[in-house]
Design an enzyme around this catalytic site. Structure first.
Site, mmCIF file in Angstrom:
data_model
loop_
_atom_site.group_PDB
_atom_site.id
_atom_site.type_symbol
_atom_site.label_atom_id
_atom_site.label_comp_id
_atom_site.label_asym_id
_atom_site.label_seq_id
_atom_site.Cartn_x
_atom_site.Cartn_y
_atom_site.Cartn_z
ATOM 1 N N CYS A 2 68.008 38.137 29.349
ATOM 2 C CA CYS A 2 67.629 38.404 30.731
ATOM 3 C C CYS A 2 67.080 37.522 31.510
ATOM 4 O O CYS A 2 66.246 36.634 30.169
ATOM 5 C CB CYS A 2 66.098 39.861 29.958
ATOM 6 S SG CYS A 2 66.393 40.797 29.395
ATOM 7 N N ARG A 27 73.423 33.090 32.524
ATOM 8 C CA ARG A 27 72.153 34.010 30.485
ATOM 9 C C ARG A 27 72.742 35.266 30.343
ATOM 10 O O ARG A 27 72.985 36.061 29.200
ATOM 11 C CB ARG A 27 70.764 33.612 31.511
ATOM 12 C CG ARG A 27 70.495 32.598 31.981
ATOM 13 C CD ARG A 27 68.818 33.021 31.879
ATOM 14 N NE ARG A 27 67.833 33.567 30.473
ATOM 15 C CZ ARG A 27 67.195 32.837 29.425
ATOM 16 N NH1 ARG A 27 67.442 31.485 30.093
ATOM 17 N NH2 ARG A 27 66.067 33.111 28.842
ATOM 18 N N TRP A 75 69.463 42.499 30.500
ATOM 19 C CA TRP A 75 70.683 41.862 29.055
ATOM 20 C C TRP A 75 70.363 43.950 28.615
ATOM 21 O O TRP A 75 69.468 42.813 27.317
ATOM 22 C CB TRP A 75 70.932 40.918 29.057
ATOM 23 C CG TRP A 75 72.346 40.394 27.993
ATOM 24 C CD1 TRP A 75 73.361 40.869 28.272
ATOM 25 C CD2 TRP A 75 72.525 41.402 26.108
ATOM 26 N NE1 TRP A 75 73.980 40.629 27.023
ATOM 27 C CE2 TRP A 75 73.592 40.599 25.748
ATOM 28 C CE3 TRP A 75 71.479 41.539 25.462
ATOM 29 C CZ2 TRP A 75 73.963 40.745 24.646
ATOM 30 C CZ3 TRP A 75 71.726 42.009 24.267
ATOM 31 C CH2 TRP A 75 73.009 41.522 23.744
ATOM 32 N N ASN A 101 61.242 39.683 29.930
ATOM 33 C CA ASN A 101 62.032 39.196 28.535
ATOM 34 C C ASN A 101 61.488 39.818 27.264
ATOM 35 O O ASN A 101 60.529 39.111 27.236
ATOM 36 C CB ASN A 101 62.295 38.107 28.677
ATOM 37 C CG ASN A 101 63.247 37.609 30.707
ATOM 38 O OD1 ASN A 101 63.209 39.023 31.083
ATOM 39 N ND2 ASN A 101 63.283 36.289 30.538
ATOM 40 N N GLY A 102 62.050 39.451 26.484
ATOM 41 C CA GLY A 102 62.034 39.920 25.305
ATOM 42 C C GLY A 102 61.650 41.482 24.637
ATOM 43 O O GLY A 102 62.987 42.790 25.218
ATOM 44 N N GLU A 481 84.528 25.838 15.413
ATOM 45 C CA GLU A 481 84.416 25.800 16.251
ATOM 46 C C GLU A 481 85.448 26.155 17.576
ATOM 47 O O GLU A 481 84.881 26.777 17.816
ATOM 48 C CB GLU A 481 83.749 25.045 16.944
ATOM 49 C CG GLU A 481 83.270 24.107 18.663
ATOM 50 C CD GLU A 481 82.849 25.246 18.719
ATOM 51 O OE1 GLU A 481 81.664 26.199 17.805
ATOM 52 O OE2 GLU A 481 82.068 25.019 20.049
ATOM 53 N N LYS A 485 85.647 29.133 20.249
ATOM 54 C CA LYS A 485 85.970 29.692 22.075
ATOM 55 C C LYS A 485 86.995 30.050 22.677
ATOM 56 O O LYS A 485 86.494 30.103 23.102
ATOM 57 C CB LYS A 485 86.008 27.441 21.608
ATOM 58 C CG LYS A 485 85.143 26.867 22.123
ATOM 59 C CD LYS A 485 84.053 26.952 22.918
ATOM 60 C CE LYS A 485 82.897 27.135 22.911
ATOM 61 N NZ LYS A 485 82.124 26.774 21.881
ATOM 62 N N GLU A 488 85.428 33.691 22.057
ATOM 63 C CA GLU A 488 84.271 34.025 22.660
ATOM 64 C C GLU A 488 85.052 34.207 24.721
ATOM 65 O O GLU A 488 84.360 35.088 25.107
ATOM 66 C CB GLU A 488 83.757 33.535 22.496
ATOM 67 C CG GLU A 488 83.176 32.104 22.998
ATOM 68 C CD GLU A 488 82.476 31.624 22.767
ATOM 69 O OE1 GLU A 488 80.947 31.979 22.905
ATOM 70 O OE2 GLU A 488 82.370 30.296 22.668
ATOM 71 N N HIS A 504 95.219 32.326 -0.314
ATOM 72 C CA HIS A 504 94.407 33.519 -1.550
ATOM 73 C C HIS A 504 94.587 34.679 -0.411
ATOM 74 O O HIS A 504 93.490 35.351 -0.843
ATOM 75 C CB HIS A 504 93.342 32.316 -1.905
ATOM 76 C CG HIS A 504 93.639 31.363 -3.087
ATOM 77 N ND1 HIS A 504 93.861 31.574 -3.998
ATOM 78 C CD2 HIS A 504 93.319 30.292 -2.363
ATOM 79 C CE1 HIS A 504 93.677 30.731 -4.502
ATOM 80 N NE2 HIS A 504 93.410 29.362 -4.030
ATOM 81 N N LYS A 603 73.528 33.656 27.512
ATOM 82 C CA LYS A 603 73.485 32.190 27.237
ATOM 83 C C LYS A 603 72.745 31.671 25.978
ATOM 84 O O LYS A 603 72.906 30.840 24.983
ATOM 85 C CB LYS A 603 73.401 31.736 28.243
ATOM 86 C CG LYS A 603 73.298 29.825 28.271
ATOM 87 C CD LYS A 603 74.645 29.744 27.816
ATOM 88 C CE LYS A 603 74.744 27.853 27.667
ATOM 89 N NZ LYS A 603 75.874 27.779 26.758
HETATM 90 C C1 F6R Z 1 79.006 30.208 21.457
HETATM 91 C C2 F6R Z 1 78.137 29.655 22.129
HETATM 92 C C3 F6R Z 1 76.919 30.512 20.966
HETATM 93 C C4 F6R Z 1 75.594 29.721 20.823
HETATM 94 C C5 F6R Z 1 74.871 30.256 19.605
HETATM 95 C C6 F6R Z 1 73.560 29.321 19.331
HETATM 96 O O1 F6R Z 1 80.541 28.669 23.154
HETATM 97 O O2 F6R Z 1 77.659 29.535 22.920
HETATM 98 O O3 F6R Z 1 77.216 30.832 19.583
HETATM 99 O O4 F6R Z 1 76.485 28.457 20.042
HETATM 100 O O5 F6R Z 1 74.443 31.249 20.712
HETATM 101 O O6 F6R Z 1 72.748 28.892 20.817
HETATM 102 P P1 F6R Z 1 71.317 27.936 20.634
HETATM 103 O O7 F6R Z 1 72.647 26.377 20.725
HETATM 104 O O8 F6R Z 1 71.290 28.315 21.524
HETATM 105 O O9 F6R Z 1 70.726 28.351 19.508
#
Ligand code: F6R
Length: 608
Positions: A2, A27, A75, A101-102, A481, A485, A488, A504, A603
């Site tokens: 949110c 976000r 959200w 928010n929250g 990683e 990427k 997602e 295994h 985000k």
């Molecule tokens: C993936 C991504 C998420 C964040 C995770 C932690 O591309 O961006 O996996 O890395 O949600 O977020 P932060 O770094 O903001 O704590």
């Protein structure tokens, strides 16, 4: 997740709020709404789906007049995403509207109490209890009603409220969720995120938990929980509007990938003194560092993978054991730690709830908490014993890129700084290693030469249901990683495996045409990786090998090869990951995905 925005000034609030909501879109959200106080009371419009739906509804409805208003992108957590559950929420008498928010954790209890008192609820949200409480406690004094309401709330919140009887005032408060006040001239703002404010002002006040603020066009008054006025410092945001815009790129993600050399310069260069890495922000003397016998790194998602990557450099150089823990697990793990443990928390947003909770848990057990964070003034930055900002600038794309690489680079600086303090390396070696870290931005720049080749490779690999990433040692961290990427943003199922683990179990999944991305940059285990590549090839896999530019032997096994620039092996992750970021980007583009705002993702993950 949110986002909230509010404005009070001398002209119509609607365009400012809509513009702010658009800045908060990144976000992640599924509905949006606004409420504006005018001479005839509060006008409220809400719509599920994109902000465009909200704009259409505003345009087709009665004109909205008023210079004070609030807006929200939701959200969904409590209740499905629809117009009714969207924020703002208005009190039945039409006197108050709020955005939140929250999560209000005691909402069920409050709701029962309010129902017993005769209140009728319209939505399924936890938020609606707040507006009923405001209405209940209001006896002609907006501030008092806010204070009484807040005293009843348990949970996490950032709240903005307007009242039809105070058309020039907004009250805001917060607990665990960010609330930033924008200080203008003849106008003032609030938002959950600086990006929604910078086009109007770069002067901001970070509200603390439990504080209440009243915003009018000419003044911002901040009060503590007891209602006493407190003086606040005005901070200057160091980046401008351009930094939060696409700047000619098709997507924020590509822009942010390309920004990595500069972001890394900002993260690294200020921390090099006389040619040697120096993390003075750690606030730990050499003696204190010497008393550390265990380092725990905790984070979520990509930040967790940044921790996995950094672990290798820290252990290699300091010889202190490092455990990397998922924050969502660590918080419930009853961890065995004490004052000789150093906790390193990684977070781009500084607002990830699981990370905050894990950090609190560890802090209560006496560990020193060092946070590596991007967003200045964020909750994690405030709670930590020491903060090391990554200075990556605003990261708008949901999938992190520069956030990740700057975190890894700061861990490299930490490794050198700590190794020197512990006497594990001498000054000469510290200077040499720091010199290698300083080369990272240029190495990433060179990795961009691979851009056209990767764009082409994406055309071959995009049409798959499943992809495998394999690697050994630090390449395994890179594989994890790279795989995240890919899944997602392209929605292609993808798994990362330690290459030695394949046999295994997982190798059962490899058959004719299975795409395998083999990260084989770690020189010491290159031959082992070649054997793993042979293993999957023998079962029909199509292999895309990633190796260092002089490891040409990989051509003998892999079907396609990406060669990345040669770097000091201890610090190789930051340039190795670039082709995998680009591959995920181009594959997602080929698949027509919403790259900057992938489905179901937010985000900043401020809920558990
Ligand atoms: C993936 C991504 C998420 C964040 C995770 C932690 O591309 O961006 O996996 O890395 O949600 O977020 P932060 O770094 O903001 O704590």
């Amino acid at each position: 997740m949110c986002g909230i925005i509010g404005f009070t000034g001398s002209h119509s609030a609607v365009p400012v709020i809509i513009e702010g909501l658009k800045k908060l879109e990144y976000r992640g959200y599924d509905s949006a709404g606004i409420a504006v106080v005018g001479s005839k009371g509060i006008s409220m419009v809400k719509a599920s789906g994109k902000i465009e739906n909200l704009c259409k509804k505003i345009e087709s409805g009665e004109p909205i007049e008023g210079n004070t208003g609030i807006g929200h992108t939701r959200w969904a957590t409590h209740g499905v995403p629809n117009d009714i559950n969207a924020h703002p929420h208005m009190s039945p008498d039409g006197r108050f509207a709020i955005v939140h928010n929250g999560i209000i954790e005691n909402f069920a209890e409050l709701r029962n109490e309010l129902v017993d008192r005769g209140c009728t609820f319209k939505s399924d949200t936890d938020t609606e209890v707040i507006v009923h409480l405001l209405s209940l406690y209001y006896e002609g004094d907006f501030k008092k009603a806010m204070m009484k309401t807040v005293a009843r709330l348990e949970g996490t919140y950032a709240i903005g409220a307007v009242c039809s009887e105070c058309p020039n005032s907004i009250f805001v408060t917060k607990s665990f969720n960010p609330m930033i006040l924008g200080v203008g001239i003849g106008e003032n703002f609030f938002a959950s995120d600086v990006t929604a404010l910078v086009s109007h002002t770069r002067n901001v006040i970070y509200l603390e938990d439990g504080e209440l603020a009243e915003l009018t066009p000419d003044e911002i008054s901040v009060y503590n929980a007891a209602g006493k006025r407190v003086e606040k410092t005005i901070s200057r945001v160091m980046w401008d509007t351009e930094a939060a815009e696409k700047g000619g790129y098709e997507h924020f993600m590509l822009k942010e990938i390309m920004e990595q050399p500069n972001a890394l310069k900002s993260a690294i260069e200020p921390r090099v003194k006389n040619g040697i890495a120096n993390l003075s922000e750690l606030n730990l003397s050499d003696e204190e560092l010497r008393s550390i016998n265990h380092i725990v790194i905790t984070a979520c998602g990509s930040a967790y993978y940044a921790g996995c990557a950094g672990k290798y450099a820290i252990e290699k150089l300091t010889r202190i054991p490092v455990s990397v823990e998922l924050a969502s697990e660590l918080r419930y793990d009853d961890p065995i730690v004490d004052e000789h443990t150093l906790l390193i928390v990684l977070s781009q947003s500084g607002e990830t709830l699981d990370t905050i909770c894990a950090m609190r848990e560890m802090k209560n057990r006496g560990t020193h908490v060092a946070a590596i964070v991007n967003v200045v003034g964020s909750t994690i930055a405030k709670l930590a014993d020491s903060v090391i900002y990554t200075y990556a600038g605003p990261e708008i794309a949901v999938a992190t890129t520069k956030g990740y690489t700057t975190q890894v680079a700061v861990l490299y600086l930490f490794a050198v700084h700590a190794a020197l303090a512990l006497g594990k390396i001498d000054e000469g070696e510290a200077r040499r290693l720091t010199g290698e870290i300083l080369k990272i931005p240029a190495n990433i720049q060179r990795a961009f030469d691979l851009n056209p080749q990767i764009d082409e490779l994406a055309k071959k690999y995009y049409n798959n249901k499943s992809l495998f990433f394999i690697g050994r040692n630090v390449d395994y961290a890179v594989a994890m990683e790279g795989s995240l990427k890919m899944k997602e943003i392209s929605y292609i199922h993808s798994e990362a495996y330690a290459a030695g683990e394949l046999k295994h179990g997982t190798i059962a999944l490899i058959n004719e045409g299975s795409p395998v991305i083999a990260v084989a940059c770690y020189r010491e285990l290159f031959d082992k990786m070649m054997s793993n590549i042979k293993e999957v090839k023998a079962r029909g896999a199509e292999v895309l090998g990633v190796a260092i530019e002089d490891m040409k032997k990989i051509f003998s096994e892999a079907d396609d090869v990406i060669l990345v620039p040669k770097t000091e092996p201890i610090f190789a992750v930051t340039s190795e990951i670039v082709p995998l970021q680009l591959l995920a980007y181009y594959v997602a583009k080929e698949n027509g995905c919403d790259i900057d705002k992938p489905r179901n993702l937010a985000k900043s993950v401020t809920v558990e």
